[in-house]
Structures are given as C-alpha cells and as structure tokens.
Design a protein around this motif. Sequence first.
Motif, PDB file in Angstrom:
ATOM      1  N   SER A 165       3.576   0.767   3.048  1.00  0.00           N
ATOM      2  CA  SER A 165       3.711  -0.392   3.924  1.00  0.00           C
ATOM      3  C   SER A 165       4.033  -1.611   3.082  1.00  0.00           C
ATOM      4  O   SER A 165       3.714  -1.663   1.893  1.00  0.00           O
ATOM      5  CB  SER A 165       2.443  -0.620   4.753  1.00  0.00           C
ATOM      6  OG  SER A 165       1.330  -0.861   3.918  1.00  0.00           O
ATOM      7  N   THR A 224       0.846  -1.209   0.000  1.00  0.00           N
ATOM      8  CA  THR A 224       0.000   0.000   0.000  1.00  0.00           C
ATOM      9  C   THR A 224       0.875   1.251   0.000  1.00  0.00           C
ATOM     10  O   THR A 224       1.854   1.318   0.737  1.00  0.00           O
ATOM     11  CB  THR A 224      -0.906   0.050   1.254  1.00  0.00           C
ATOM     12  OG1 THR A 224      -1.511  -1.221   1.465  1.00  0.00           O
ATOM     13  CG2 THR A 224      -2.010   1.097   1.097  1.00  0.00           C
ATOM     14  N   THR A 245      -2.381  -6.372   9.550  1.00  0.00           N
ATOM     15  CA  THR A 245      -1.202  -7.238   9.437  1.00  0.00           C
ATOM     16  C   THR A 245      -1.601  -8.702   9.583  1.00  0.00           C
ATOM     17  O   THR A 245      -2.779  -9.038   9.665  1.00  0.00           O
ATOM     18  CB  THR A 245      -0.171  -6.919  10.543  1.00  0.00           C
ATOM     19  OG1 THR A 245      -0.704  -7.337  11.804  1.00  0.00           O
ATOM     20  CG2 THR A 245       0.147  -5.434  10.601  1.00  0.00           C
ATOM     21  N   SER A 291       2.732   3.110  18.294  1.00  0.00           N
ATOM     22  CA  SER A 291       1.586   2.320  17.823  1.00  0.00           C
ATOM     23  C   SER A 291       0.999   1.571  19.014  1.00  0.00           C
ATOM     24  O   SER A 291       0.956   0.357  19.037  1.00  0.00           O
ATOM     25  CB  SER A 291       2.011   1.358  16.720  1.00  0.00           C
ATOM     26  OG  SER A 291       3.084   0.569  17.155  1.00  0.00           O
ATOM     27  N   LEU A 300       5.898  -0.001   8.196  1.00  0.00           N
ATOM     28  CA  LEU A 300       5.133   1.116   7.628  1.00  0.00           C
ATOM     29  C   LEU A 300       6.086   2.301   7.679  1.00  0.00           C
ATOM     30  O   LEU A 300       6.654   2.601   8.740  1.00  0.00           O
ATOM     31  CB  LEU A 300       3.891   1.388   8.483  1.00  0.00           C
ATOM     32  CG  LEU A 300       3.195   2.739   8.304  1.00  0.00           C
ATOM     33  CD1 LEU A 300       2.517   2.839   6.945  1.00  0.00           C
ATOM     34  CD2 LEU A 300       2.158   2.961   9.400  1.00  0.00           C
ATOM     35  N   SER A 319      -2.082  -3.941   4.589  1.00  0.00           N
ATOM     36  CA  SER A 319      -2.845  -2.755   4.208  1.00  0.00           C
ATOM     37  C   SER A 319      -2.706  -1.686   5.285  1.00  0.00           C
ATOM     38  O   SER A 319      -2.569  -2.006   6.469  1.00  0.00           O
ATOM     39  CB  SER A 319      -4.322  -3.177   4.078  1.00  0.00           C
ATOM     40  OG  SER A 319      -5.170  -2.074   3.994  1.00  0.00           O
ATOM     41  N   HIS A 320      -2.724  -0.434   4.874  1.00  0.00           N
ATOM     42  CA  HIS A 320      -2.823   0.645   5.873  1.00  0.00           C
ATOM     43  C   HIS A 320      -3.642   1.786   5.274  1.00  0.00           C
ATOM     44  O   HIS A 320      -3.799   1.860   4.049  1.00  0.00           O
ATOM     45  CB  HIS A 320      -1.437   1.128   6.323  1.00  0.00           C
ATOM     46  CG  HIS A 320      -0.761   2.064   5.357  1.00  0.00           C
ATOM     47  ND1 HIS A 320       0.065   1.623   4.356  1.00  0.00           N
ATOM     48  CD2 HIS A 320      -0.810   3.415   5.222  1.00  0.00           C
ATOM     49  CE1 HIS A 320       0.512   2.663   3.656  1.00  0.00           C
ATOM     50  NE2 HIS A 320      -0.013   3.760   4.155  1.00  0.00           N
ATOM     51  N   VAL A 326       2.681  -6.765   6.626  1.00  0.00           N
ATOM     52  CA  VAL A 326       1.662  -5.707   6.585  1.00  0.00           C
ATOM     53  C   VAL A 326       0.903  -5.804   5.256  1.00  0.00           C
ATOM     54  O   VAL A 326       1.493  -5.713   4.181  1.00  0.00           O
ATOM     55  CB  VAL A 326       2.298  -4.305   6.713  1.00  0.00           C
ATOM     56  CG1 VAL A 326       1.216  -3.234   6.739  1.00  0.00           C
ATOM     57  CG2 VAL A 326       3.150  -4.218   7.970  1.00  0.00           C
ATOM     58  N   CYS A 385      -1.439   3.427  14.476  1.00  0.00           N
ATOM     59  CA  CYS A 385      -0.190   4.161  14.680  1.00  0.00           C
ATOM     60  C   CYS A 385      -0.487   5.645  14.724  1.00  0.00           C
ATOM     61  O   CYS A 385      -1.165   6.172  13.845  1.00  0.00           O
ATOM     62  CB  CYS A 385       0.773   3.894  13.535  1.00  0.00           C
ATOM     63  SG  CYS A 385       1.222   2.179  13.405  1.00  0.00           S
ATOM     64  N   VAL A 443      -3.603  -0.061  10.500  1.00  0.00           N
ATOM     65  CA  VAL A 443      -2.720  -1.014   9.826  1.00  0.00           C
ATOM     66  C   VAL A 443      -3.251  -2.437   9.991  1.00  0.00           C
ATOM     67  O   VAL A 443      -3.534  -2.870  11.109  1.00  0.00           O
ATOM     68  CB  VAL A 443      -1.278  -0.931  10.395  1.00  0.00           C
ATOM     69  CG1 VAL A 443      -0.334  -1.818   9.589  1.00  0.00           C
ATOM     70  CG2 VAL A 443      -0.770   0.506  10.393  1.00  0.00           C
ATOM     71  N   GLN A 458      -3.836  -2.588  14.247  1.00  0.00           N
ATOM     72  CA  GLN A 458      -2.909  -1.647  14.892  1.00  0.00           C
ATOM     73  C   GLN A 458      -3.261  -0.221  14.488  1.00  0.00           C
ATOM     74  O   GLN A 458      -3.554   0.031  13.326  1.00  0.00           O
ATOM     75  CB  GLN A 458      -1.477  -1.928  14.420  1.00  0.00           C
ATOM     76  CG  GLN A 458      -1.089  -3.384  14.446  1.00  0.00           C
ATOM     77  CD  GLN A 458      -0.497  -3.808  15.773  1.00  0.00           C
ATOM     78  OE1 GLN A 458      -0.045  -2.978  16.548  1.00  0.00           O
ATOM     79  NE2 GLN A 458      -0.517  -5.096  16.044  1.00  0.00           N
ATOM     80  N   THR A 506       3.003   7.757   2.676  1.00  0.00           N
ATOM     81  CA  THR A 506       3.226   6.578   3.513  1.00  0.00           C
ATOM     82  C   THR A 506       3.285   5.333   2.629  1.00  0.00           C
ATOM     83  O   THR A 506       2.680   5.296   1.556  1.00  0.00           O
ATOM     84  CB  THR A 506       2.081   6.399   4.523  1.00  0.00           C
ATOM     85  OG1 THR A 506       0.833   6.353   3.811  1.00  0.00           O
ATOM     86  CG2 THR A 506       2.024   7.559   5.508  1.00  0.00           C
TER      87      THR A 506
END
Length: 323
Positions: A93, A79, A138, A153, A99, A121-122, A119, A146, A136, A144, A91
């Motif tokens: 990841s 991503t 994972t 995070s 990330l 997707s974010h 990871v 962040c 995020v 998660q 950003t």
Amino acid sequence: RVLSLELNKDRDVERIHGSGINTLDIEPVEGRYMLSGGSDGVIVLYDLENLSRKPSYTCKALFSVGRSHPDVHKFSVETVQWYPHDTGMFTSSSFDKTLKIWDTNTLQPADIFHFEGTVYSHHMSPIATKHCLIAVGTKSPKVQLCDLKSGSSSHILQGHRQEVLAVAWSPRHEYVLATGSADGRVKLWDVRRASGCLSTLDQYNGEKSKASSEAANTAHNGRVNGLCYTNDGLHLLTVGTDDRMRLWNSSTGENTLVNYGKVCNESRKGLKFTISCGCNPEFAFVPYGSTIAVYTVFTGEMITMLRGHYSTVNCCVFQPHFQ
C-alpha cells in the motif's frame, strides 16, 4: 542471542533501493523471502538463504517492481506484507492511495483497491481461516476493510476522529482488530459486530475520567502511530508522538503501566517496530533515530541500542528461525 545481537559482519543484503526503505516483511512460511518497500514506490524481493554455503555472502534480490514497471506505485510504499499462508501472493500500500494485491510469480497486480486519501498502513490477519479481510488505515477516520474474496471494500469501521496511522489484527482472535489514530486513541474492534468497536483503550484505566470533563479515553497524548501485538496475542504494544510506549492487556484493555522511559518518536507517519518471537522474555525492537532500541517487553528495561545505520531507521523485522 538477542542480548548479544550485533551487526552481522559476514552477511549483507544487496542494495537495490536508491532512496529510503519504509517497510520490510519476511514470509512466515519458510522465513526465507523478504519484501521491502521504498519511498520511491519500488518493491524488492530478496532471498535471505545462503545457498553458496560460503561464510560471507550477500542476500540476493530475486526481482523488483522498479520505476519502469507499468504497475509500480507512483509514490512512497508504506507497507508490504506477504499473504500469510503461502508465498504466491503479497500486498503493498502506498501514498498513491492504492492497495495492490500482487501475484508473486508474474509480478502483476491481481487486484487494486483505490481510496480517497493516502494509505498509511494495511494488515492481513496471520491466523484467519474464516475471512479474507485486509484492514486499511488511511487519511480518513474510517477504517476500511477490503475483502480479498469479493474484491470489494464495502465494510468500514467508524469511531476514530482523525486519520488512522496503524492497524493490526490480533494473532489470537481472527475477528479482532486494533487501530491507532492521530486522535490519540487506540480502538479494538470485533469486525463481526454491527457497531464494531469493543473498546477504546484508556491510559488512565478509568481513574481520571471520573473527575475530568473530557470523558473520551485516549491511549496517548499525541498521535498513535505504531501498534504491535505480542505473538500470543495477550498484549498489545503501542507507540505515540508523546514519546511514550505503552503495553496493554488486550483482553481487559488495561494499561499495564510498564515504564519504558522516553521513546523518541518523531515520525510524521506510521512507525514500524516489532516484537521478538520465541524468546523468554520477549523483546521489543523500536527504531530510535539512527539506532534500534531493544526493550524487554514486560519490565520496560532498555537492554541495548543497535548501531550501524547512518540515517533514520524506519522499520525492522525479526527473523524467528535465527532470533
């Protein structure tokens, strides 16, 4: 325009990636700059604007984080996303369990978050003004969060049973987050609440669970690997490895029962699809083998298949300024 979409004969994009491209993002401020992330870890930034004014031109790559860059991702970039409020930051990841927050001008990471697992997707909220949280997904069932402000995070959302393949903030409510998991569930969260989870979407709208011993609601009979809100945030579109796409009322959590037919989905990871912006009606663009299937969101009708690629399509983005 969407109904007559075809491959642009006089506009091309400079080819920098030597391997598959997993993710694209066009910045929402001017709609001019596009990021791409590749399966070899490379990130490229393009200028989509035609400054030459010539009828046929190639969108130039301004720069890239290539294999020789000291901070390049070691594995596949899954991503990329622009910071929603200006182009000074973006950003990325990756399957390398990180990330990274990049300063666009220096191409140096301003911050790096490390995770236990891959990871997938974010996402950063397109509208948030009161928080700077990046959600995020994972290999862990815990979602998660962040915090860009503090660089930590600390916050997690617990409830899924398997890895989280897709995350998306609501474009309507800045504290509402949707997540899709390999456990077949889609959960909506309010990140201000201690327990977090607002609801777990149920494909049967509560009709089946009364009789069934399996009380847990599922959105798909397979892994949920793609989520996309409509631009007004009133509906959520999900895809799963059960070859189904479903449209949900995001405030009631109800399955609208729109039938899109069989939506082939063999992706072992997240599927990146998108919804048009500013069209009436709105359309969904879904990678479908080596084509992109175009559906009307609210009737489920497949309008057309966009052909032109020679191999699997991994992602697509919509440029609202030009439909």
